[in-house]
Design an enzyme around this catalytic site. Sequence first.
Site, PDB file in Angstrom:
ATOM      1  CE  LYS A  89      -2.062   0.464  31.353  1.00  0.00           C
ATOM      2  NZ  LYS A  89      -1.582  -0.533  32.325  1.00  0.00           N
ATOM      3  CG  ASP A 104       2.082   2.516  35.076  1.00  0.00           C
ATOM      4  OD1 ASP A 104       2.159   3.531  35.806  1.00  0.00           O
ATOM      5  OD2 ASP A 104       3.088   1.890  34.689  1.00  0.00           O
TER       6      ASP A 104
END
Length: 214
Positions: free
Chosen positions: A120, A138
Amino acid sequence: MNASQVERFFAILKAANPAPQTELEYASVFELLTAVLLSAQATDVGVNKATRRLFAVANTPAALLALGQEGLESHIKTIGLYRSKARHLLQTCRILLDRHGGEVPRSRADLEALPGVGRKTANVVLNVAFGEPTMAVDTHIFRVSNRTGLAPGKTPLAVELGLLERVPEAYLVDAHHWLILHGRYVCQARKPLCKVCAVIQECDYGRNLKSSVA
């Protein structure tokens, strides 16, 4: 959500916010990497408060290393998991200096090799700093993608791959910003603000909600 609904979904989000930006504050690629690394399980507001103090005294790999573990911790102690984040950040600074001339690399493999940098974080840096069409999934993007029917998936990686397949190319670079902001301010976890949602007509959840009320 079918292809035409996906197209309208992003067209509406783009019309409302043509040039979306991250809410993390930064003035260099290294500052961005630092802020994103610190943002895990923390809010952007909380990270910004800490990095304003930190970057005023140290905003390069060498300067952060000079602070040392205790010095760095003193600047970021308001952030959750600050001790482990400080350790990872200092390890990352050393690698940047030893292997990359003090610069943040722009390859996924090199970014993910940095301590504390997962997929991420790498996706955020690749997208925000280097303009690559990545999806940093997220909690907000995971929720919005599943709730709306945009790209359902049981894991962040499944959602990421689904988004890369379903989001039209014209919207790919900015899509993760739109989705984060939509999840943060409208499609919230406990109580989505469907009454003020601009894309409710394209959303599976919104259409089902209207059908149940009717």
